[in-house]
Design a protein around this motif. Structure first.
Motif, PDB file in Angstrom:
ATOM      1  N   VAL A  20       0.556  -1.090  -0.133  1.00 38.11           N
ATOM      2  CA  VAL A  20       0.071   0.163  -0.377  1.00 38.11           C
ATOM      3  C   VAL A  20       0.970   0.944   0.117  1.00 38.11           C
ATOM      4  O   VAL A  20       0.784   2.133  -0.889  1.00 38.11           O
ATOM      5  CB  VAL A  20      -1.199  -0.313   1.307  1.00 38.11           C
ATOM      6  CG1 VAL A  20      -1.892   0.979   1.495  1.00 38.11           C
ATOM      7  CG2 VAL A  20      -2.039  -1.217   0.851  1.00 38.11           C
ATOM      8  N   GLU A  23       2.318   2.044  -3.372  1.00 33.96           N
ATOM      9  CA  GLU A  23       1.001   2.540  -4.271  1.00 33.96           C
ATOM     10  C   GLU A  23       0.893   4.022  -3.597  1.00 33.96           C
ATOM     11  O   GLU A  23       1.183   4.897  -4.366  1.00 33.96           O
ATOM     12  CB  GLU A  23      -0.093   2.090  -3.925  1.00 33.96           C
ATOM     13  CG  GLU A  23      -0.551   0.730  -4.458  1.00 33.96           C
ATOM     14  CD  GLU A  23      -1.662  -0.119  -3.532  1.00 33.96           C
ATOM     15  OE1 GLU A  23      -2.621   0.293  -3.763  1.00 33.96           O
ATOM     16  OE2 GLU A  23      -2.227  -1.622  -3.902  1.00 33.96           O
ATOM     17  N   LEU A  24       0.511   4.125  -2.741  1.00 35.82           N
ATOM     18  CA  LEU A  24       0.788   5.976  -2.678  1.00 35.82           C
ATOM     19  C   LEU A  24       1.995   6.190  -3.292  1.00 35.82           C
ATOM     20  O   LEU A  24       1.958   7.554  -2.941  1.00 35.82           O
ATOM     21  CB  LEU A  24       0.128   5.741  -0.769  1.00 35.82           C
ATOM     22  CG  LEU A  24      -1.005   5.934  -0.755  1.00 35.82           C
ATOM     23  CD1 LEU A  24      -0.792   5.634   1.478  1.00 35.82           C
ATOM     24  CD2 LEU A  24      -2.170   6.291  -1.589  1.00 35.82           C
ATOM     25  N   GLU A  27       1.260   7.171  -6.569  1.00 31.62           N
ATOM     26  CA  GLU A  27       0.260   7.786  -6.970  1.00 31.62           C
ATOM     27  C   GLU A  27       0.503   9.682  -6.371  1.00 31.62           C
ATOM     28  O   GLU A  27       0.380  10.260  -7.715  1.00 31.62           O
ATOM     29  CB  GLU A  27      -0.902   7.383  -6.107  1.00 31.62           C
ATOM     30  CG  GLU A  27      -1.904   6.845  -6.770  1.00 31.62           C
ATOM     31  CD  GLU A  27      -2.468   6.100  -5.698  1.00 31.62           C
ATOM     32  OE1 GLU A  27      -2.674   6.864  -4.624  1.00 31.62           O
ATOM     33  OE2 GLU A  27      -2.713   4.377  -5.730  1.00 31.62           O
ATOM     34  N   THR A  33       3.503  11.505   0.558  1.00 32.22           N
ATOM     35  CA  THR A  33       2.786  10.727   1.107  1.00 32.22           C
ATOM     36  C   THR A  33       2.511  10.699   3.066  1.00 32.22           C
ATOM     37  O   THR A  33       4.724  10.734   3.548  1.00 32.22           O
ATOM     38  CB  THR A  33       2.774   8.937   1.301  1.00 32.22           C
ATOM     39  OG1 THR A  33       2.519   9.161  -0.467  1.00 32.22           O
ATOM     40  CG2 THR A  33       2.351   7.823   1.419  1.00 32.22           C
ATOM     41  N   GLU A  37      -1.612   8.802   5.955  1.00 37.73           N
ATOM     42  CA  GLU A  37      -2.635   7.897   5.242  1.00 37.73           C
ATOM     43  C   GLU A  37      -2.342   6.638   4.846  1.00 37.73           C
ATOM     44  O   GLU A  37      -2.949   5.807   4.444  1.00 37.73           O
ATOM     45  CB  GLU A  37      -1.657   9.754   3.473  1.00 37.73           C
ATOM     46  CG  GLU A  37      -2.000  10.418   4.084  1.00 37.73           C
ATOM     47  CD  GLU A  37      -1.359  11.174   2.558  1.00 37.73           C
ATOM     48  OE1 GLU A  37      -2.148  11.772   1.505  1.00 37.73           O
ATOM     49  OE2 GLU A  37      -0.744  11.042   2.072  1.00 37.73           O
ATOM     50  N   ILE A  38      -0.635   6.114   4.807  1.00 31.78           N
ATOM     51  CA  ILE A  38      -0.750   4.473   4.712  1.00 31.78           C
ATOM     52  C   ILE A  38      -1.868   3.695   5.453  1.00 31.78           C
ATOM     53  O   ILE A  38      -2.792   3.022   5.380  1.00 31.78           O
ATOM     54  CB  ILE A  38       0.197   4.987   5.108  1.00 31.78           C
ATOM     55  CG1 ILE A  38       1.534   4.971   4.135  1.00 31.78           C
ATOM     56  CG2 ILE A  38       1.224   2.624   5.298  1.00 31.78           C
ATOM     57  CD1 ILE A  38       3.085   5.193   3.867  1.00 31.78           C
ATOM     58  N   GLU A  40      -4.860   4.696   6.645  1.00 31.94           N
ATOM     59  CA  GLU A  40      -6.494   4.905   6.430  1.00 31.94           C
ATOM     60  C   GLU A  40      -6.371   4.083   5.175  1.00 31.94           C
ATOM     61  O   GLU A  40      -7.504   3.612   5.008  1.00 31.94           O
ATOM     62  CB  GLU A  40      -6.223   6.692   6.341  1.00 31.94           C
ATOM     63  CG  GLU A  40      -6.289   7.314   7.510  1.00 31.94           C
ATOM     64  CD  GLU A  40      -6.266   8.609   7.158  1.00 31.94           C
ATOM     65  OE1 GLU A  40      -6.887   9.141   5.081  1.00 31.94           O
ATOM     66  OE2 GLU A  40      -6.564   9.990   8.122  1.00 31.94           O
ATOM     67  N   ARG A  41      -5.487   4.378   3.905  1.00 29.07           N
ATOM     68  CA  ARG A  41      -6.140   3.144   2.806  1.00 29.07           C
ATOM     69  C   ARG A  41      -5.429   1.848   3.205  1.00 29.07           C
ATOM     70  O   ARG A  41      -6.555   1.074   2.964  1.00 29.07           O
ATOM     71  CB  ARG A  41      -4.214   3.520   1.986  1.00 29.07           C
ATOM     72  CG  ARG A  41      -4.466   2.823   0.966  1.00 29.07           C
ATOM     73  CD  ARG A  41      -5.580   2.970  -0.099  1.00 29.07           C
ATOM     74  NE  ARG A  41      -5.095   4.454  -0.555  1.00 29.07           N
ATOM     75  CZ  ARG A  41      -4.874   4.419  -2.128  1.00 29.07           C
ATOM     76  NH1 ARG A  41      -4.234   3.390  -2.306  1.00 29.07           N
ATOM     77  NH2 ARG A  41      -4.413   5.922  -2.404  1.00 29.07           N
ATOM     78  N   GLN A  43      -6.909   1.164   6.613  1.00 31.38           N
ATOM     79  CA  GLN A  43      -7.901   0.836   7.648  1.00 31.38           C
ATOM     80  C   GLN A  43      -7.296   0.237   8.561  1.00 31.38           C
ATOM     81  O   GLN A  43      -8.346  -0.599   9.301  1.00 31.38           O
ATOM     82  CB  GLN A  43      -9.144   0.147   7.060  1.00 31.38           C
ATOM     83  CG  GLN A  43      -9.837   1.056   5.698  1.00 31.38           C
ATOM     84  CD  GLN A  43     -10.830   0.210   5.021  1.00 31.38           C
ATOM     85  OE1 GLN A  43     -11.190  -1.678   5.614  1.00 31.38           O
ATOM     86  NE2 GLN A  43     -11.518   0.325   4.759  1.00 31.38           N
TER      87      GLN A  43
END
Length: 198
Positions: A20, A23-24, A27, A33, A37-38, A40-41, A43
Protein backbone atom coordinates in the motif's frame (compact mmCIF):
# COMPACT_ATOMS: atom_id res chain seq x y z
CA UNK A 1 4.26 -23.87 -6.98
CA UNK A 2 2.15 -25.32 -4.19
CA UNK A 3 1.45 -23.35 -1.03
CA UNK A 4 3.47 -25.89 0.95
CA UNK A 5 6.62 -25.23 -1.09
CA UNK A 6 6.18 -21.49 -1.50
CA UNK A 7 8.65 -19.43 0.50
CA UNK A 8 6.78 -17.80 3.38
CA UNK A 9 6.51 -14.03 3.40
CA UNK A 10 7.69 -12.19 6.49
CA UNK A 11 4.15 -11.38 7.55
CA UNK A 12 1.02 -10.67 5.59
CA UNK A 13 0.41 -7.41 7.49
CA UNK A 14 3.96 -6.20 6.91
CA UNK A 15 3.70 -7.08 3.22
CA UNK A 16 0.33 -5.30 2.92
CA UNK A 17 1.80 -2.17 4.49
CA UNK A 18 4.69 -2.21 2.01
CA UNK A 19 2.39 -2.81 -0.96
CA UNK A 20 0.00 0.00 0.00
CA UNK A 21 2.83 2.39 0.81
CA UNK A 22 4.41 1.71 -2.58
CA UNK A 23 1.06 2.39 -4.27
CA UNK A 24 0.76 5.73 -2.47
CA UNK A 25 4.39 6.65 -3.12
CA UNK A 26 3.77 5.99 -6.83
CA UNK A 27 0.48 7.93 -6.87
CA UNK A 28 1.53 11.07 -5.03
CA UNK A 29 5.27 10.84 -4.39
CA UNK A 30 7.27 9.74 -1.38
CA UNK A 31 7.55 13.21 0.16
CA UNK A 32 3.82 13.92 -0.05
CA UNK A 33 2.74 10.61 1.49
CA UNK A 34 2.27 10.46 5.25
CA UNK A 35 2.13 7.50 7.61
CA UNK A 36 -1.42 8.60 8.48
CA UNK A 37 -2.47 8.22 4.82
CA UNK A 38 -0.88 4.78 4.65
CA UNK A 39 -2.75 3.74 7.81
CA UNK A 40 -6.03 5.13 6.44
CA UNK A 41 -5.64 3.28 3.12
CA UNK A 42 -5.00 0.08 5.09
CA UNK A 43 -7.88 0.86 7.48
CA UNK A 44 -5.65 0.38 10.51
CA UNK A 45 -4.58 2.70 13.31
CA UNK A 46 -1.26 4.52 13.22
CA UNK A 47 -0.32 2.49 16.32
CA UNK A 48 -0.82 -0.73 14.35
CA UNK A 49 1.36 0.68 11.58
CA UNK A 50 4.06 1.72 14.08
CA UNK A 51 4.21 -1.85 15.35
CA UNK A 52 5.77 -2.81 12.00
CA UNK A 53 7.38 0.44 10.79
CA UNK A 54 8.30 3.58 12.73
CA UNK A 55 8.90 5.80 9.68
CA UNK A 56 8.29 5.99 5.93
CA UNK A 57 11.98 5.36 5.41
CA UNK A 58 11.67 2.13 7.42
CA UNK A 59 8.97 1.00 4.98
CA UNK A 60 11.21 1.85 2.04
CA UNK A 61 14.17 0.07 3.64
CA UNK A 62 11.98 -3.04 4.05
CA UNK A 63 11.00 -2.87 0.38
CA UNK A 64 14.62 -2.51 -0.68
CA UNK A 65 15.69 -5.42 1.52
CA UNK A 66 13.15 -7.58 -0.32
CA UNK A 67 14.50 -6.33 -3.64
CA UNK A 68 18.19 -6.52 -2.84
CA UNK A 69 18.06 -10.02 -1.36
CA UNK A 70 17.84 -11.65 -4.83
CA UNK A 71 20.38 -9.14 -6.13
CA UNK A 72 22.81 -10.06 -3.35
CA UNK A 73 22.21 -13.75 -4.08
CA UNK A 74 22.94 -13.10 -7.76
CA UNK A 75 26.20 -11.29 -6.94
CA UNK A 76 27.25 -14.10 -4.56
CA UNK A 77 26.45 -16.72 -7.23
CA UNK A 78 28.33 -14.81 -9.95
CA UNK A 79 31.45 -14.45 -7.77
CA UNK A 80 31.63 -18.25 -7.50
CA UNK A 81 31.42 -18.77 -11.27
CA UNK A 82 34.18 -18.65 -13.90
CA UNK A 83 34.43 -15.15 -15.41
CA UNK A 84 33.30 -16.28 -18.84
CA UNK A 85 30.99 -14.62 -21.34
CA UNK A 86 28.41 -17.33 -20.60
CA UNK A 87 28.44 -16.45 -16.90
CA UNK A 88 28.00 -12.76 -17.68
CA UNK A 89 25.11 -13.51 -20.01
CA UNK A 90 23.49 -15.59 -17.26
CA UNK A 91 23.95 -12.68 -14.82
CA UNK A 92 21.99 -10.51 -17.26
CA UNK A 93 19.23 -13.12 -17.61
CA UNK A 94 18.87 -13.47 -13.85
CA UNK A 95 18.98 -9.72 -13.24
CA UNK A 96 16.33 -9.22 -15.94
CA UNK A 97 14.01 -11.66 -14.14
CA UNK A 98 14.69 -9.89 -10.82
CA UNK A 99 13.69 -6.59 -12.41
CA UNK A 100 10.53 -8.15 -13.77
CA UNK A 101 9.43 -9.41 -10.37
CA UNK A 102 10.14 -6.06 -8.67
CA UNK A 103 8.71 -3.74 -11.33
CA UNK A 104 6.64 -1.48 -9.00
CA UNK A 105 9.64 -0.78 -6.76
CA UNK A 106 11.93 -0.10 -9.72
CA UNK A 107 9.29 2.23 -11.15
CA UNK A 108 9.26 4.08 -7.83
CA UNK A 109 13.07 4.34 -7.95
CA UNK A 110 12.98 5.67 -11.49
CA UNK A 111 10.42 8.35 -10.63
CA UNK A 112 11.91 9.36 -7.25
CA UNK A 113 15.63 9.58 -7.93
CA UNK A 114 15.95 12.90 -6.10
CA UNK A 115 14.41 11.44 -2.94
CA UNK A 116 16.58 8.33 -3.12
CA UNK A 117 19.75 10.41 -3.28
CA UNK A 118 18.81 11.78 0.15
CA UNK A 119 18.24 8.33 1.71
CA UNK A 120 20.88 5.75 2.61
CA UNK A 121 19.12 3.08 0.55
CA UNK A 122 19.89 5.07 -2.60
CA UNK A 123 23.61 4.91 -1.82
CA UNK A 124 23.37 1.20 -0.92
CA UNK A 125 21.60 0.40 -4.17
CA UNK A 126 24.10 2.38 -6.25
CA UNK A 127 26.95 0.40 -4.66
CA UNK A 128 25.20 -2.86 -5.50
CA UNK A 129 24.72 -1.73 -9.09
CA UNK A 130 28.40 -0.85 -9.43
CA UNK A 131 29.25 -4.29 -8.04
CA UNK A 132 27.02 -5.85 -10.68
CA UNK A 133 28.70 -3.84 -13.43
CA UNK A 134 32.06 -5.13 -12.20
CA UNK A 135 30.83 -8.71 -12.55
CA UNK A 136 29.87 -8.32 -16.20
CA UNK A 137 32.90 -6.30 -17.30
CA UNK A 138 35.75 -8.17 -19.02
CA UNK A 139 39.13 -7.96 -17.31
CA UNK A 140 41.17 -5.03 -18.57
CA UNK A 141 38.13 -3.50 -20.25
CA UNK A 142 38.63 -0.28 -22.16
CA UNK A 143 36.54 2.75 -21.22
CA UNK A 144 34.26 2.07 -24.19
CA UNK A 145 33.72 -1.55 -23.13
CA UNK A 146 33.07 -0.47 -19.53
CA UNK A 147 30.43 1.92 -20.91
CA UNK A 148 28.91 -0.96 -22.87
CA UNK A 149 28.63 -3.05 -19.71
CA UNK A 150 27.05 -0.25 -17.70
CA UNK A 151 24.72 0.50 -20.60
CA UNK A 152 23.69 -3.16 -20.69
CA UNK A 153 22.27 -2.88 -17.16
CA UNK A 154 20.60 0.45 -17.94
CA UNK A 155 19.10 -1.17 -21.04
CA UNK A 156 17.42 -3.76 -18.82
CA UNK A 157 16.00 -0.91 -16.74
CA UNK A 158 14.83 0.90 -19.87
CA UNK A 159 13.03 -2.23 -21.01
CA UNK A 160 10.98 -2.14 -17.82
CA UNK A 161 10.28 1.59 -17.56
CA UNK A 162 11.43 3.84 -20.36
CA UNK A 163 9.62 1.72 -22.94
CA UNK A 164 6.32 1.51 -21.06
CA UNK A 165 4.51 3.34 -23.86
CA UNK A 166 5.78 0.98 -26.56
CA UNK A 167 3.03 -1.26 -27.92
CA UNK A 168 4.30 -4.57 -26.55
CA UNK A 169 3.51 -6.57 -23.45
CA UNK A 170 5.83 -6.45 -20.46
CA UNK A 171 7.47 -9.80 -21.19
CA UNK A 172 8.23 -8.89 -24.82
CA UNK A 173 9.80 -5.62 -23.70
CA UNK A 174 11.84 -7.44 -21.06
CA UNK A 175 13.11 -9.98 -23.61
CA UNK A 176 13.90 -7.27 -26.18
CA UNK A 177 15.90 -5.32 -23.59
CA UNK A 178 17.67 -8.53 -22.54
CA UNK A 179 18.66 -9.22 -26.15
CA UNK A 180 20.14 -5.73 -26.58
CA UNK A 181 21.90 -5.93 -23.19
CA UNK A 182 23.36 -9.32 -24.14
CA UNK A 183 24.65 -7.88 -27.42
CA UNK A 184 26.39 -5.07 -25.51
CA UNK A 185 28.06 -7.49 -23.09
CA UNK A 186 29.08 -9.81 -25.92
CA UNK A 187 30.65 -6.92 -27.84
CA UNK A 188 32.48 -5.72 -24.73
CA UNK A 189 33.75 -9.26 -24.08
CA UNK A 190 35.09 -9.44 -27.64
CA UNK A 191 37.32 -6.45 -26.85
CA UNK A 192 36.18 -4.32 -29.75
CA UNK A 193 36.06 -1.13 -27.70
CA UNK A 194 38.94 0.66 -29.35
CA UNK A 195 39.11 4.41 -28.99
CA UNK A 196 38.16 6.43 -32.05
CA UNK A 197 39.81 9.75 -32.97
CA UNK A 198 37.74 12.84 -32.31
Amino acid sequence: MSSSTRQPRRSDTRQRIQDVALELFAEQGYEKTSLREIAERLQVTKAALYYHFRTKEDILVGLFEDLTRPLDELVAWAREQPRTLETKQEVLRRYSRTLGSAAPLFRFMQENQGTLRELRIGVDFKERMMGLVGLVEPEGATLIDRMRCMSALFTLHAGMFALRDVEADVEKRRLAALEVATELITTAHAGTGTARPS
